[in-house]
Design an enzyme around this catalytic site. Structure first.
Site, PDB file in Angstrom:
ATOM      1  N   GLU A   1       0.795  -1.229   0.000  1.00 20.68           N
ATOM      2  CA  GLU A   1       0.000   0.000   0.000  1.00 20.68           C
ATOM      3  C   GLU A   1       0.829   1.281   0.000  1.00 20.68           C
ATOM      4  OE1 GLU A   1      -3.360   0.322  -0.197  1.00 20.68           O
ATOM      5  OE2 GLU A   1      -3.417  -1.844  -0.554  1.00 20.68           O
TER       6      GLU A   1
ATOM      7  N   SER B   1     -54.041 -24.510  31.609  1.00 18.96           N
ATOM      8  CA  SER B   1     -53.913 -25.267  32.863  1.00 18.96           C
ATOM      9  C   SER B   1     -52.547 -25.149  33.527  1.00 18.96           C
ATOM     10  CB  SER B   1     -54.227 -26.747  32.605  1.00 18.96           C
ATOM     11  OG  SER B   1     -55.583 -26.905  32.220  1.00 18.96           O
TER      12      SER B   1
END
Length: 814
Positions: free
Chosen positions: A225, A505
């Site tokens: 780079e 229930s």
């Protein structure tokens, strides 16, 4: 006087006049005329054309403009300089909170088969190898794993890397030893990163120091780079000129001239817009940054800032996170061919995506390797070996934002009670939870497979059933797993926390508990009338519930009424106890919502979420001690400073003896009642307790149950609240039973409280009895509340405590 002045002006204006003196007199006259002279005279002078002014006043204005612009430029530069320095020296990034699972303590005897450990190692990104040489590697054989663990900074200290060997039988770890053959008591495996809490921009990164990076990343970045990185001062005229010539020849932009510093400035300070103004600002800021920061600081910021990929909406920044994303490994463990791929992605992470464009990515990686060779960063042998390797990326991204979104949802809700939103998504908090990936795996796989089976078996349209489940550790109330739907990993509607459905229930144990708290009136042997019941409400409406099978059963003992989930008996009992008393019991069990004190409450007309129901049942499972359900263990800062612990806390809400009676009845549910089909999946010697639940018109199928160490809540239903051919027993119970069979469920421990006595009784006759007598049952009672009448088959209590009927004797060995 004005005439004379006008005459003088005329003379002076003639060409060739060299007389200077009249000018002074004109000036004097002009000055005098300002006091009271004719205005016409001055106007005339203006029109007549004054003598040409010298260039000096105009030059003075140019200087003023110059100094103003210079001052503004200096102010601008100082402002930019301050901005560059302050942002770079402060907290550079908004770091998301990272959320971790429980750690895994490995020891001899741990109930963990080899296959399950391999699965967890895969989740952690450990690599199977033929020869274990470093951290993050393992080698598995038939009943043995050689493992090199990673170091990890836990909340209570750092665990070093260890080279160890584990031996297994079919169910558990049998031996744990170090690399020198010494026996080890316990080794802690690092937790799984299960998700994060991200800022609005959805950026994520794992910060790394330069010294953490493998040797070739920094040198490789410089070689590829910015080869002049260590010699330039932020910008490189040579690189810019070279790029200009290259781009001019190509007729398009094919090469950039930006230095690493400029790339950092563009990503860190500026936008990605391309313009001459932005490019100029980039150059200025790069020069300023180089004035204040060292090359090492700039490089370290760069390797943490650079964009290297995308995971859904989340941007992958920096080499630390990119390593986990592509290879599912920490950056410290990368090899040369992996480092080269990441360096190559800097040029264009999307264009060179190794999953989408593997050939393109490989060419780019090999080009990077060639550059490293040319720049003498590596030698020929290293380059040749690296280019022979595959891309070696994981089969799937290893950094999914939140692979367990339902559990992360719960973590967020609990964190928001103590932290601001901006702290959660920007301060880099480390959140350690009780999440168990092994349990979550079993929950998700069971839900997916069982729902498919139920839809096929009951001819239900495919993919119309939904489900939710919560698994909790009994006693500590640690939430181990959460499933908010049948589709795992999908961040949608979290039914486990937000779906409020009629509980049916599953509420009945609260009715029986309210009665059992009055031992002078009720015991498990008390007879309840299961005949038809009719209640007239305050609004005049008649409530007349029926049993599921539409028939009555006469007088039945309480344990049987609950075990078989008789609606009529439960409704009559609840009305006798009182609606206010039942509602208070539900609240004391841990429910914080409002409860309508109407008769239908007794049969579960109230709506709750699975999380709500889990809190209620945990109090039952924990012998009457209320402990808030906890997902979070501890929270630490990014640099491991403690912020908050979430310790265990419990409040006794019910007498343990009363809870012992209720747990007995809930075991009857599982052995003799509506929950007995669970033993299609569970071993016979595994004692569990629980309750089925079905709402009106079978729109909701529930099961809530617990073993000695796990509590599980399962709900099945439809999002459109449509009817199903499923009850709690035929739907949710089947999922629950499968889950409990697949995890390390331990049986309920039999602990008899001091105020509890066991007696042989004949409930139908309400008298004491003995083993072998017709209708005899071995039941627990509050001390002094057992029937006093002695039946004809009675034997004195205490002589045959080893004579326990059926499953109860076998389970507890009394």
């Amino acid at each position: 006087m004005p005439v004379a002045n006008h005459h003088e002006m005329s003379i002076l204006s003639k060409p060739g006049s060299r007389t200077r003196k009249p000018v002074n007199s004109v000036s004097a006259a002009t000055k005098n005329s300002r006091g009271g002279g004719s205005r016409n005279c001055s106007r005339g002078k203006s029109r007549s054309g004054s003598p040409k002014r010298t260039g000096k006043p105009r030059f003075r204005w140019l200087w003023k403009i110059f100094w103003i612009l210079t001052g503004l430029a200096l102010i601008f530069l100082v402002s930019v300089d301050v901005y560059v320095r302050v942002k770079f020296s402060g907290s550079k990034w908004s770091l998301p909170a990272h959320v971790y699972s429980r750690s895994l303590d490995i020891y001899a005897g741990l109930p963990l088969p080899l296959e399950k450990l391999r699965w967890e190692l895969d989740r952690l990104g450990y690599r199977p190898v033929s020869s274990v040489t470093g951290s993050g590697q393992y080698r598995a054989e038939r009943n043995r794993i050689e493992l090199f663990t990673r170091p990890f900074l836990f909340w209570d200290g750092e665990e070093p890397a260890r080279h160890l060997t584990l031996n297994f039988d079919s169910r558990s770890v049998t031996r744990l030893q170090g690399d020198a053959g010494e026996k080890l008591a316990v080794v802690r495996l690092e937790p799984v990163l299960i998700g994060g809490i991200y800022p609005e921009l959805q950026e994520d990164r794992v910060l790394v120091r330069l010294e953490q990076l493998p040797p070739h990343i920094v040198d490789g970045l410089v070689a590829v780079e910015d080869q002049g990185f260590y010699s330039h001062h932020g910008i490189s005229p040579k690189s810019i000129a070279r790029a200009f010539v290259t781009n001019l020849r190509a007729g398009s932009t094919v090469q950039g001239g930006s230095t690493i510093t400029q790339q950092l400035v563009k990503n860190f300070y500026l936008t990605s817009n391309r313009s001459l103004l932005r490019k100029g600002m980039e150059a200025i800021m790069a020069l300023l940054l180089e004035l204040h920061a060292s090359k090492a600081e700039i490089m370290e910021a760069y390797v943490n800032e650079v964009f290297l990929g995308q995971s859904g909406r989340r941007a992958i920044h920096g080499f630390g996170l990119a390593s986990r994303h592509y290879f599912r490994q920490p950056v410290e463990e990368l090899e040369l061919h992996q480092e080269a791929l990441l360096i190559g992605l800097v040029k264009g992470a999307s264009y060179y995506d190794p999953w989408s464009h593997p050939e393109r990515a490989r060419k780019r990686r090999d080009l990077v390797i060639d550059i490293l060779l040319r720049e003498k960063v590596i030698d020929e042998a290293q380059a040749t070996a690296a280019k022979r390797r595959d891309l070696d990326v994981a089969g799937r991204p290893g950094s999914a934002a939140n692979p367990y979104p339902d559990y992360i949802d719960l973590v967020k809700r609990q964190l928001r009670k103590d932290y601001r939103e901006q702290d959660l998504d920007s301060a880099g908090l480390r959140v350690f939870t009780h999440f168990d990936p092994q349990v979550q795996r079993e929950v998700e796989e069971t839900i997916a497979s069982r729902l498919d089976t139920l839809e096929k078996g009951y001819r239900i349209q495919a993919d119309t059933l939904e489900a939710a489940a919560i698994l909790v550790r009994v006693g500590t109330a640690e939430v181990l797993a959460v499933a908010g739907g049948r589709e795992s990993g999908y961040a949608g509607y979290n039914r486990a926390l937000d779906a409020r459905r009629q509980v049916g229930s599953t509420i009945k144990p609260a009715v029986y508990l309210a009665a059992l708290e009055q031992p002078e009136l009720y015991s498990l042997a008390s007879l309840i009338d299961d005949g038809p019941v009719t209640v007239k409400g305050e609004d005049g409406k008649i409530w007349s519930p029926q049993n599921y099978e539409r028939k009555s059963h006469g007088l039945v003992p309480m344990y049987q009424a609950l075990g078989n989930s008789y609606n009529q008996a439960t409704a009559r009992l609840g009305m006798d106890v009182g609606l206010e008393k039942v509602a208070d019991t539900i609240h004391r069990l841990g429910y914080e919502g409002s409860l309508p004190e109407v008769p239908s409450l007794l049969l579960g007309s109230v709506t709750m979420s699975p999380f709500d129901l889990a809190g209620i049942y945990h109090t039952i499972a924990a012998q009457g001690f209320l402990t808030p359900l906890r997902a979070i263990n501890a929270v630490y800062t990014a640099d491991n400073q403690p912020l908050k612990r979430y310790p265990f806390a419990a409040e006794q809400r019910f007498d343990p003896g009363t809870m012992h009676l209720l747990q007995y009845a809930l075991q009857v549910v599982m052995r003799e009642g509506t929950g007995k089909t669970a033993y299609r999946y569970l071993p016979e010697d595994l004692s569990v307790a629980g309750k089925t639940g079905t709402s009106n018109d079978q729109r909701d199928s529930w099961f809530a149950g617990f073993s000695g160490n796990y509590l599980g809540i399962v709900w099945i239903g439809r999002d459109d609240n449509g009817k199903m051919p499923l009850t709690g027993g035929t739907g949710a119970l089947q999922v629950w039973g499968n889950i409990m069979a697949r995890i390390d469920s331990q049986p309920l421990a039999f602990v008899k409280p001091e105020n509890i006595e066991y007696h042989w009784v004949e409930p139908a006759n309400q008298w004491l009895s003995a083993k072998g007598c017709p209708g005899a049952r071995y039941l627990p009672f509050d001390a002094g509340t057992a029937p006093s009448r002695k039946g004809p088959c009675y034997r004195a209590p205490g002589r045959n405590l080893d004579d326990v009927v059926d499953w109860f004797k076998d389970l507890f060995g009394l």
